[in-house]
Design a protein around this motif. Structure first.
Motif, PDB file in Angstrom:
ATOM      1  N   LYS A   1       0.857  -1.197   0.000  1.00 36.04           N
ATOM      2  CA  LYS A   1       0.000   0.000   0.000  1.00 36.04           C
ATOM      3  C   LYS A   1       0.886   1.238   0.000  1.00 36.04           C
ATOM      4  O   LYS A   1       1.658   1.481   0.933  1.00 36.04           O
ATOM      5  CB  LYS A   1      -0.915   0.005   1.227  1.00 36.04           C
TER       6      LYS A   1
ATOM      7  N   GLY B   1      -3.362   5.104  -1.698  1.00 30.88           N
ATOM      8  CA  GLY B   1      -4.403   5.773  -0.924  1.00 30.88           C
ATOM      9  C   GLY B   1      -4.892   7.036  -1.600  1.00 30.88           C
ATOM     10  O   GLY B   1      -4.456   7.390  -2.708  1.00 30.88           O
ATOM     11  N   GLY B   2      -5.780   7.736  -0.912  1.00 35.19           N
ATOM     12  CA  GLY B   2      -6.392   8.933  -1.474  1.00 35.19           C
ATOM     13  C   GLY B   2      -5.611  10.199  -1.180  1.00 35.19           C
ATOM     14  O   GLY B   2      -5.661  11.168  -1.943  1.00 35.19           O
ATOM     15  N   GLY B   3      -4.869  10.186  -0.054  1.00 36.32           N
ATOM     16  CA  GLY B   3      -4.049  11.326   0.324  1.00 36.32           C
ATOM     17  C   GLY B   3      -4.770  12.649   0.154  1.00 36.32           C
ATOM     18  O   GLY B   3      -5.967  12.778   0.446  1.00 36.32           O
TER      19      GLY B   3
ATOM     20  N   MET C   1      -9.427  11.017  -8.047  1.00 33.98           N
ATOM     21  CA  MET C   1      -8.691   9.784  -7.690  1.00 33.98           C
ATOM     22  C   MET C   1      -8.042   9.176  -8.937  1.00 33.98           C
ATOM     23  O   MET C   1      -6.928   8.673  -8.888  1.00 33.98           O
ATOM     24  CB  MET C   1      -9.614   8.761  -7.005  1.00 33.98           C
TER      25      MET C   1
ATOM     26  N   VAL D   1     -13.766  14.403  -0.099  1.00 28.98           N
ATOM     27  CA  VAL D   1     -14.870  13.674   0.547  1.00 28.98           C
ATOM     28  C   VAL D   1     -15.296  14.412   1.821  1.00 28.98           C
ATOM     29  O   VAL D   1     -16.484  14.544   2.112  1.00 28.98           O
ATOM     30  CB  VAL D   1     -14.463  12.212   0.866  1.00 28.98           C
TER      31      VAL D   1
ATOM     32  N   GLY E   1      -7.711   3.519  -3.207  1.00 33.65           N
ATOM     33  CA  GLY E   1      -8.899   3.885  -2.452  1.00 33.65           C
ATOM     34  C   GLY E   1      -9.779   4.715  -3.380  1.00 33.65           C
ATOM     35  O   GLY E   1      -9.273   5.558  -4.107  1.00 33.65           O
TER      36      GLY E   1
ATOM     37  N   HIS F   1      -9.225  12.480   0.314  1.00 31.66           N
ATOM     38  CA  HIS F   1      -9.768  12.820   1.641  1.00 31.66           C
ATOM     39  C   HIS F   1     -10.365  14.229   1.762  1.00 31.66           C
ATOM     40  O   HIS F   1     -11.496  14.360   2.250  1.00 31.66           O
ATOM     41  CB  HIS F   1      -8.715  12.549   2.725  1.00 31.66           C
TER      42      HIS F   1
ATOM     43  N   ASP G   1      -6.967   0.501   2.261  1.00 31.59           N
ATOM     44  CA  ASP G   1      -6.662  -0.496   3.304  1.00 31.59           C
ATOM     45  C   ASP G   1      -7.641  -1.671   3.212  1.00 31.59           C
ATOM     46  O   ASP G   1      -7.255  -2.834   3.325  1.00 31.59           O
ATOM     47  CB  ASP G   1      -6.753   0.150   4.698  1.00 31.59           C
TER      48      ASP G   1
HETATM   49  O1  IP8 Z   1      -6.677   6.741   1.509  1.00 33.41           O
HETATM   50  C1  IP8 Z   1      -9.593   6.644   0.586  1.00 33.41           C
HETATM   51  O2  IP8 Z   1      -8.639   5.610   0.503  1.00 33.41           O
HETATM   52  P1  IP8 Z   1      -7.483   5.519   1.605  1.00 33.41           P
HETATM   53  C2  IP8 Z   1     -10.034   7.081  -0.804  1.00 33.41           C
HETATM   54  O3  IP8 Z   1      -6.709   4.279   1.276  1.00 33.41           O
HETATM   55  C3  IP8 Z   1     -10.861   8.308  -0.829  1.00 33.41           C
HETATM   56  O4  IP8 Z   1      -8.157   5.395   2.951  1.00 33.41           O
HETATM   57  C4  IP8 Z   1     -11.645   8.543  -2.043  1.00 33.41           C
HETATM   58  C5  IP8 Z   1     -10.919   9.183   0.136  1.00 33.41           C
END
Ligand code: IP8
Ligand code: ATP
Length: 269
Positions: free
Chosen positions: A13, A56-58, A87, A65, A145, A62, A161
């Motif tokens: 990840k 991840g979304g970083g 994304m 959303v 994500g 985040h 995750d």
């Molecule tokens: O950063 C979240 O994925 P994560 C993805 O792996 C979004 O928790 C769209 C916030």
């Protein structure tokens, strides 16, 4: 899983805290991304390991959303379109870095293969057959994500995750590496508490004990580090080692892949 000369599958990840700067919306950490891609390439030259990457979304997923939740209380159609777009944009940056370093990476957007069954709480079904086929062929599938459609509630966030642990079960992976911007799991947030202590080893059975309350995090709609542990606790894992290491430290990923000389936390099931 043994196929086509691949001895094992390792899941990695690429944390949003590593590949982006979570303090600034829509900021990619390009030098770190390139460095990680180079380490993966060097490792793949040495070992015939199947690798599946999830990022991840970083600072892309985040904040967007979070904005939707605070404005509308849910992910509206407009919000879904916007988050989904950004994304994919972050994914393009990741793909660019990987492919430029010679990695045979193929993007699989979870929003196109996963559906949330709104009736059963957290139940998400993903068509992961494609991931299995690609990794068997020696390619490196890249998921992330994402926002996904839900039968009950329109849309839902599916964290990288959660995807990692779905893949762990499907591919019978024995090693999972989480890259974050800190040296591993601490007894408290090391960015807030200077006296936080690194937990070097932890038994899987003890993970649930650590996640007593609902995880919350400043920048993160999926719960940050504690969200990761909460997700871990939901799955039936056995014979799996989970490494949490600092992805910003040069060479750390390469060393963790080889199982040598890395600083971090190892959780084993
Ligand atoms: O950063 C979240 O994925 P994560 C993805 O792996 C979004 O928790 C769209 C916030
Ligand atoms: P993303 O969800 O965007 O992919 P990520 O997987 O890289 O991000 P985060 O969810 O941001 O990682 O979690 C890492 C952050 O968790 C660290 O920056 C750290 O400040 C925070 N954190 C909170 N509690 C702890 C803890 N007990 N141990 C380690 N880090 C913690």
């Amino acid at each position: 899983m043994k196929h086509c000369g691949i001895d094992e599958v390792v899941l990695v990840k690429l944390g949003g805290s590593v590949i982006t700067d979570k303090e600034y919306p829509l900021s990619v950490n390009a030098p770190v991304l390139l460095q990680l891609a180079e380490q993966l390439y060097m490792y793949l030259l040495k070992r015939r390991t199947g690798i599946v990457l999830v990022h991840g979304g970083g600072s892309f997923g985040h904040p967007l959303v979070k904005e939707c939740y605070s404005r509308d209380g849910l992910i509206t159609h407009e919000c879904y379109v916007r988050v989904s777009y950004y994304m994919r944009l972050l994914n393009i940056y990741v793909m660019e870095a990987l492919i430029s370093q010679g990695i045979k990476a193929v993007s699989i957007p979870p929003g196109s293969i996963c559906l949330h069954d709104g009736v059963n709480g957290d139940y998400v079904k993903c068509e992961m057959g494609i991931v299995k086929s690609l990794v068997k062929n020696g390619l490196v599938p890249v998921l992330f994500g994402d926002v996904i459609p839900s039968l009950g509630n329109c849309y839902k966030v599916l964290s990288g995750d959660a995807i990692i642990f779905m893949l762990a079960e499907l591919l019978e992976a024995h090693r999972i590496i989480f890259l974050t911007d800190v040296d591993g799991l601490y007894d408290k947030d090391p960015k807030v508490y200077r006296d936080a202590k690194l937990i070097k080893k932890l038994r899987g059975d003890d993970v649930r004990r650590l996640v007593k309350k609902r995880p919350a995090s400043k920048h993160d709609v999926t719960g940050g580090m504690l969200g990761k542990l909460a997700e871990m606790g939901k799955h039936r894992l056995s014979d799996v080692s989970i490494y949490i290491i600092n992805g910003k430290v040069k060479g750390n990923l390469y060393n963790a892949l080889l199982g040598r000389n890395f600083r971090g936390t190892v959780i084993w099931y």
